[in-house]
Scaffold this motif. Structure first.
Motif, short mmCIF file in Angstrom:
data_model
loop_
_atom_site.label_atom_id
_atom_site.label_comp_id
_atom_site.label_asym_id
_atom_site.label_seq_id
_atom_site.Cartn_x
_atom_site.Cartn_y
_atom_site.Cartn_z
N HIS A 173 0.35 5.17 -3.86
CA HIS A 173 1.53 5.76 -4.51
C HIS A 173 1.84 4.99 -5.79
O HIS A 173 2.45 3.92 -5.76
CB HIS A 173 2.73 5.70 -3.55
N HIS B 115 2.86 5.67 -10.08
CA HIS B 115 3.17 6.62 -11.16
C HIS B 115 2.56 6.09 -12.46
O HIS B 115 3.28 5.75 -13.40
CB HIS B 115 4.68 6.79 -11.30
N GLU C 56 5.44 13.87 -4.52
CA GLU C 56 6.19 13.45 -3.39
C GLU C 56 7.32 14.42 -3.09
O GLU C 56 7.94 14.94 -4.01
CB GLU C 56 6.74 12.03 -3.60
N HIS D 181 6.33 7.49 2.48
CA HIS D 181 6.23 6.60 1.33
C HIS D 181 7.41 5.62 1.28
O HIS D 181 8.52 5.98 1.61
CB HIS D 181 6.12 7.49 0.08
N ASP E 160 4.36 2.03 -5.82
CA ASP E 160 5.42 2.86 -6.41
C ASP E 160 5.69 2.42 -7.85
O ASP E 160 6.79 2.58 -8.35
CB ASP E 160 6.71 2.84 -5.59
ZN LIG Z 1 7.28 7.59 -6.17
#
Ligand SMILES: [Zn+2]
Length: 255
Positions: free
Chosen positions: A7, A9, A94, A155, A204
């Motif tokens: 996960h 970005h 997500e 997550h 994340d």
């Molecule tokens: Zn996220």
């Protein structure tokens, strides 16, 4: 050592100044598999560009993030549906419910979550769940939808031991990241009682940087700090943590 960031970005504008260097740092640290969650249609193009630059390393998801479920959510869901029909994705995410930022769109968030679970089932894909201050609401929908065709990742798991077991009962792996290194993060206190087969790693990024970077921009290379912490918790070597959690990610994503 192959570490999988389930996960991250990487398309975030926080990385616009140094994205390639940042990705090279991660690969050098052993983090070479990146699973990229979607936010809404505004992020789609940047995700495709990223994939084009690193086709061996980047695996995309399609989805509408609960915080971005607004009055136009049906248009956004149509975009997700169209994407899924056009090309390969590795998860629907997500998706979920977030009552921290905004409670007014709860009914729409619930509808969007259910609809996207249906899409995941249709395409035989895992879901990647975002849940913030909404365990009861998320679990209620998973209870309705549970079955052999429902599976995925919870997550940034931050719940209790009991909630962890409940998430696992719905075929969810727990996404463990920076929070496990926080003094008040709590999950480090029971994680050794959760079999490592249920754990995947995530940053994340650019959010939730682990100690010693807490509060700063997060990046995928910092996943090494999570591996180190889990090696202590599980009394395994860092190589074993990397290998098992990468294997777990393959079980979920099919790659
Ligand atoms: Zn996220």
């Amino acid at each position: 050592m192959i570490i999988t960031d389930t996960h991250t970005h990487l398309y975030s504008e926080e990385f616009d100044q140094d994205r390639d260097l940042m990705i090279q740092r991660a690969i050098k640290a052993g983090v070479s598999r990146f699973f990229i969650p979607a936010i809404d249609s505004a992020t789609t193009q940047a995700m495709y560009t990223l994939e084009k630059s690193y086709p061996e390393n980047i695996f995309l998801m399609a989805g509408l993030h609960p915080t971005y479920v607004k009055d136009d959510f049906e248009v956004q869901l149509a975009h997700v549906e169209k994407q899924l029909s056009e090309r390969k994705f590795y998860a629907v995410g997500e998706i979920g419910i977030d009552l921290y930022w905004d409670k007014t769109h709860l009914p729409q968030q619930q509808t969007a979550f259910r609809t996207q679970i249906q899409l995941a089932k249709q395409y035989q894909l895992p879901i990647v769940i975002h849940c913030r201050e909404a365990f009861d609401e998320v679990f209620a929908i998973l209870e309705e939808e549970k079955g052999p065709d429902l599976f995925g990742i919870f997550h940034c798991f931050t719940g209790t031991h009991e909630q962890a077991l409940q998430a696992i009962s719905y075929n969810m792996k727990l996404g463990i990241g920076g929070v496990v290194t926080f003094k008040n993060g709590k999950i480090d206190q029971f994680l050794d009682q959760i079999a490592i087969e249920h754990i995947v790693l995530e940053t994340d990024a650019p959010y939730l940087a682990p100690v010693p970077y807490r509060g700063k921009r997060n990046e995928s290379s910092y996943l090494s700090n999570i591996v180190e912490k889990l090696a202590t918790i599980y009394q395994l070597s860092e190589e074993e943590i990397a290998a098992v959690t990468t294997e777990n990610s393959k079980v979920i994503f099919g790659i």
